[in-house]
Design a protein around this motif. Structure first.
Motif, PDB file in Angstrom:
ATOM      1  N   HIS A  77     -31.300 -33.363   7.675  1.00  0.00           N
ATOM      2  CA  HIS A  77     -30.970 -33.749   9.044  1.00  0.00           C
ATOM      3  C   HIS A  77     -32.058 -34.631   9.660  1.00  0.00           C
ATOM      4  CE1 HIS A  77     -28.657 -29.695   9.189  1.00  0.00           C
ATOM      5  NE2 HIS A  77     -27.929 -30.647   8.661  1.00  0.00           N
ATOM      6  N   MET A  78     -33.309 -34.401   9.254  1.00  0.00           N
ATOM      7  CA  MET A  78     -34.445 -35.049   9.891  1.00  0.00           C
ATOM      8  C   MET A  78     -35.435 -35.526   8.837  1.00  0.00           C
ATOM      9  SD  MET A  78     -35.174 -32.372  13.047  1.00  0.00           S
ATOM     10  CE  MET A  78     -36.528 -33.372  13.708  1.00  0.00           C
ATOM     11  N   SER A  79     -36.403 -36.336   9.297  1.00  0.00           N
ATOM     12  CA  SER A  79     -37.562 -36.721   8.502  1.00  0.00           C
ATOM     13  C   SER A  79     -38.804 -36.084   9.118  1.00  0.00           C
ATOM     14  CB  SER A  79     -37.722 -38.242   8.483  1.00  0.00           C
ATOM     15  OG  SER A  79     -36.718 -38.862   7.708  1.00  0.00           O
ATOM     16  N   LEU A  80     -39.896 -36.141   8.391  1.00  0.00           N
ATOM     17  CA  LEU A  80     -41.152 -35.677   8.980  1.00  0.00           C
ATOM     18  C   LEU A  80     -41.561 -36.580  10.139  1.00  0.00           C
ATOM     19  CD1 LEU A  80     -43.198 -34.825   5.758  1.00  0.00           C
ATOM     20  CD2 LEU A  80     -42.081 -33.217   7.317  1.00  0.00           C
ATOM     21  N   VAL A  81     -41.310 -37.886   9.996  1.00  0.00           N
ATOM     22  CA  VAL A  81     -41.700 -38.864  11.008  1.00  0.00           C
ATOM     23  C   VAL A  81     -40.488 -39.696  11.406  1.00  0.00           C
ATOM     24  CG1 VAL A  81     -43.184 -40.823  11.557  1.00  0.00           C
ATOM     25  CG2 VAL A  81     -44.041 -38.988  10.075  1.00  0.00           C
ATOM     26  N   GLY A  82     -40.313 -39.882  12.695  1.00  0.00           N
ATOM     27  CA  GLY A  82     -39.209 -40.689  13.209  1.00  0.00           C
ATOM     28  C   GLY A  82     -39.046 -40.447  14.699  1.00  0.00           C
TER      29      GLY A  82
ATOM     30  N   GLY B 106     -43.544 -38.508  15.849  1.00  0.00           N
ATOM     31  CA  GLY B 106     -43.212 -39.923  15.862  1.00  0.00           C
ATOM     32  C   GLY B 106     -44.306 -40.770  16.483  1.00  0.00           C
ATOM     33  N   TRP B 107     -44.106 -42.081  16.413  1.00  0.00           N
ATOM     34  CA  TRP B 107     -45.066 -43.051  16.946  1.00  0.00           C
ATOM     35  C   TRP B 107     -45.236 -42.884  18.448  1.00  0.00           C
ATOM     36  CZ3 TRP B 107     -48.953 -45.402  15.202  1.00  0.00           C
ATOM     37  CH2 TRP B 107     -49.403 -46.642  15.661  1.00  0.00           C
ATOM     38  N   ALA B 108     -44.143 -42.597  19.150  1.00  0.00           N
ATOM     39  CA  ALA B 108     -44.242 -42.387  20.596  1.00  0.00           C
ATOM     40  C   ALA B 108     -45.024 -41.119  20.908  1.00  0.00           C
ATOM     41  CB  ALA B 108     -42.839 -42.310  21.212  1.00  0.00           C
ATOM     42  N   GLN B 109     -44.792 -40.059  20.136  1.00  0.00           N
ATOM     43  CA  GLN B 109     -45.436 -38.779  20.409  1.00  0.00           C
ATOM     44  C   GLN B 109     -46.954 -38.840  20.223  1.00  0.00           C
ATOM     45  OE1 GLN B 109     -42.298 -38.950  18.913  1.00  0.00           O
ATOM     46  NE2 GLN B 109     -41.630 -38.357  20.962  1.00  0.00           N
ATOM     47  N   VAL B 110     -47.419 -39.553  19.183  1.00  0.00           N
ATOM     48  CA  VAL B 110     -48.867 -39.624  18.972  1.00  0.00           C
ATOM     49  C   VAL B 110     -49.533 -40.540  19.989  1.00  0.00           C
ATOM     50  CG1 VAL B 110     -48.675 -39.087  16.521  1.00  0.00           C
ATOM     51  CG2 VAL B 110     -48.683 -41.484  17.255  1.00  0.00           C
ATOM     52  N   HIS B 111     -48.736 -41.248  20.784  1.00  0.00           N
ATOM     53  CA  HIS B 111     -49.286 -42.044  21.881  1.00  0.00           C
ATOM     54  C   HIS B 111     -49.078 -41.357  23.231  1.00  0.00           C
ATOM     55  CE1 HIS B 111     -49.351 -45.223  18.803  1.00  0.00           C
ATOM     56  NE2 HIS B 111     -50.297 -45.754  19.538  1.00  0.00           N
ATOM     57  N   GLY B 112     -48.868 -40.057  23.202  1.00  0.00           N
ATOM     58  CA  GLY B 112     -48.829 -39.273  24.427  1.00  0.00           C
ATOM     59  C   GLY B 112     -47.479 -39.162  25.094  1.00  0.00           C
ATOM     60  N   LEU B 113     -46.437 -39.724  24.489  1.00  0.00           N
ATOM     61  CA  LEU B 113     -45.118 -39.701  25.118  1.00  0.00           C
ATOM     62  C   LEU B 113     -44.329 -38.508  24.594  1.00  0.00           C
ATOM     63  CD1 LEU B 113     -44.418 -43.517  24.945  1.00  0.00           C
ATOM     64  CD2 LEU B 113     -44.968 -42.187  26.977  1.00  0.00           C
TER      65      LEU B 113
ATOM     66  N   LYS C 190     -50.141 -42.422   8.689  1.00  0.00           N
ATOM     67  CA  LYS C 190     -51.016 -42.562   9.858  1.00  0.00           C
ATOM     68  C   LYS C 190     -50.546 -41.678  11.008  1.00  0.00           C
ATOM     69  CE  LYS C 190     -52.741 -46.088  13.089  1.00  0.00           C
ATOM     70  NZ  LYS C 190     -52.715 -47.537  13.429  1.00  0.00           N
ATOM     71  N   ILE C 191     -49.231 -41.638  11.238  1.00  0.00           N
ATOM     72  CA  ILE C 191     -48.679 -40.818  12.314  1.00  0.00           C
ATOM     73  C   ILE C 191     -48.904 -39.335  12.030  1.00  0.00           C
ATOM     74  CG2 ILE C 191     -46.518 -40.120  13.442  1.00  0.00           C
ATOM     75  CD1 ILE C 191     -45.563 -43.028  13.049  1.00  0.00           C
ATOM     76  N   LEU C 192     -48.709 -38.927  10.775  1.00  0.00           N
ATOM     77  CA  LEU C 192     -48.928 -37.525  10.417  1.00  0.00           C
ATOM     78  C   LEU C 192     -50.386 -37.127  10.634  1.00  0.00           C
ATOM     79  CD1 LEU C 192     -46.779 -37.276   7.159  1.00  0.00           C
ATOM     80  CD2 LEU C 192     -46.284 -36.230   9.383  1.00  0.00           C
ATOM     81  N   LEU C 193     -51.311 -38.034  10.326  1.00  0.00           N
ATOM     82  CA  LEU C 193     -52.730 -37.740  10.524  1.00  0.00           C
ATOM     83  C   LEU C 193     -53.104 -37.689  12.005  1.00  0.00           C
ATOM     84  CD1 LEU C 193     -54.291 -39.943   7.685  1.00  0.00           C
ATOM     85  CD2 LEU C 193     -53.983 -37.458   7.695  1.00  0.00           C
ATOM     86  N   LEU C 194     -52.409 -38.489  12.830  1.00  0.00           N
ATOM     87  CA  LEU C 194     -52.706 -38.523  14.265  1.00  0.00           C
ATOM     88  C   LEU C 194     -52.046 -37.374  15.030  1.00  0.00           C
ATOM     89  CD1 LEU C 194     -52.331 -42.347  15.029  1.00  0.00           C
ATOM     90  CD2 LEU C 194     -54.452 -41.016  15.021  1.00  0.00           C
ATOM     91  N   THR C 195     -51.040 -36.741  14.438  1.00  0.00           N
ATOM     92  CA  THR C 195     -50.271 -35.725  15.155  1.00  0.00           C
ATOM     93  C   THR C 195     -51.112 -34.529  15.607  1.00  0.00           C
ATOM     94  OG1 THR C 195     -48.175 -36.361  14.119  1.00  0.00           O
ATOM     95  CG2 THR C 195     -48.340 -34.115  14.966  1.00  0.00           C
ATOM     96  N   PRO C 196     -51.959 -33.926  14.744  1.00  0.00           N
ATOM     97  CA  PRO C 196     -52.764 -32.788  15.236  1.00  0.00           C
ATOM     98  C   PRO C 196     -53.624 -33.149  16.442  1.00  0.00           C
ATOM     99  CG  PRO C 196     -52.839 -32.906  12.844  1.00  0.00           C
ATOM    100  CD  PRO C 196     -52.189 -34.169  13.307  1.00  0.00           C
ATOM    101  N   LEU C 197     -54.209 -34.348  16.434  1.00  0.00           N
ATOM    102  CA  LEU C 197     -55.024 -34.782  17.570  1.00  0.00           C
ATOM    103  C   LEU C 197     -54.167 -34.932  18.820  1.00  0.00           C
ATOM    104  CD1 LEU C 197     -57.813 -35.672  18.551  1.00  0.00           C
ATOM    105  CD2 LEU C 197     -57.240 -38.003  17.845  1.00  0.00           C
ATOM    106  N   ALA C 198     -52.939 -35.466  18.655  1.00  0.00           N
ATOM    107  CA  ALA C 198     -52.038 -35.621  19.794  1.00  0.00           C
ATOM    108  C   ALA C 198     -51.648 -34.270  20.374  1.00  0.00           C
ATOM    109  CB  ALA C 198     -50.788 -36.390  19.371  1.00  0.00           C
TER     110      ALA C 198
END
Length: 311
Positions: free
Chosen positions: A198-203, A234-241, A268-276
């Motif tokens: 149903h889903m991907s890890l990133v999207g 996702g890309w939006a989530q790791v940028h605070g959205l 890159k997104i997976l690596l940034l997710t914990p920080l986000a």
């Protein structure tokens, strides 16, 4: 804001500008080219926003026919072999994570069961790739409530231009639920959504059907986010959205991700997710107020859509 183009020299000297961007101009080339050359003579870096900029990504190829440069618009193919590899790797990683995190998942399930009566998993209908509906899975973090959508929250979303999410309406979080939401541990069951395809890890994060219909008509290119599978992050989530943040900005980031997708970008997104997650503020919540509970708002989709467009 700073003056007309014929004052370019004075503006550059007065502001100390080092870079000029030409964007969205309707002037003919006979007007723009002298300004470009003037910037070059002044030693200023120049950038130009291309026409059809919404279709430009990192995969462009420039070639020349005579003295005329041509830009080939190479678009992402969500049905190509690259995405097939992405989805295969998603399932492999999701299976490994479920196996490794099994003790953690069991402890979280026990914590949810002990926190309040009700099911361990929360299921909610969402829209994924190509408009396909599926049930997203989360650890339940709130006390049980009536099934109908909270009209106060829906009215707020329609007015404010924010994405739904977070604490909607009255705060029914349990103490344990607040903890797993703050740390995003409630999202871990979505690894099962990845295993089921149903889903991907990133999207792009998936949305509920009623909001997809409303946002699709009100926001340009909103439906483009359904070209690929939804993601846990996702890309939006790791940028605070995350949660109740600007929907227009989220759509812009999501579409950029789709146009410029690569396996490296996913990593890159997976690596940034914990920080986000660590930097994420506490969830905003909607409290009932006399203004919106005296009959001024309505649950009817047409009225919500009108409010959204007006905002």
């Amino acid at each position: 804001m700073l003056g007309a183009p014929d004052r370019l020299d004075q503006i550059v000297v007065g502001t100390g500008a080092e870079h000029v961007i030409f964007a969205f101009t309707r002037e003919p080339d006979s007007v723009v080219l002298p300004l470009l050359r003037r910037c070059q003579r002044l030693g200023i870096e120049v950038s130009v926003v291309p026409r059809l900029f919404e279709n430009v990504n990192d995969r462009q190829w420039v070639e020349h026919v005579g003295g005329l440069p041509l830009i080939e618009l190479r678009q992402t193919d969500p049905h190509g072999w690259q995405f097939a590899a992405k989805h295969a790797s998603d399932r492999i990683v999701a299976f490994a994570l479920v196996f490794v995190l099994a003790p953690v998942l069991a402890l979280l399930a026990i914590g949810v069961r002990a926190s309040s009566p009700g099911p361990i998993l929360f299921r909610q209908r969402r829209i994924g790739r190509d408009g396909t509906e599926f049930d997203i899975l989360k650890f339940r973090s709130m006390r049980m409530a009536p099934k109908e959508t909270d009209r106060v929250f829906r009215a707020k979303v329609a007015r404010a231009g924010t994405a739904p999410g977070g604490v909607e309406g009255l705060d029914r979080r349990t103490r344990f639920g607040a903890f797993i939401r703050r740390t995003s541990l409630d999202e871990l069951p979505q690894l099962l959504n990845v295993l089921m395809g149903h889903m991907s890890l990133v999207g792009p994060r998936p949305e509920r059907p009623e909001f997809v219909e409303m946002f699709g008509e009100a926001l340009n290119r909103y439906d483009d986010r359904h070209l690929v599978k939804s993601g846990i992050t996702g890309w939006a989530q790791v940028h605070g959205l995350r949660g109740q943040t600007s929907l227009a900005e989220r759509v812009e980031w999501d579409n950029w991700y789709i146009q410029n997708w690569s396996l490296w970008l996913d990593l890159k997104i997976l690596l940034l997710t914990p920080l986000a997650v660590l930097r994420a503020p506490d969830e905003p919540k909607v409290q009932e107020t006399p203004e919106v509970t005296t009959g001024e708002t309505s649950d009817q989709p047409a009225n919500l859509e009108a409010r959204w467009k007006a905002s």
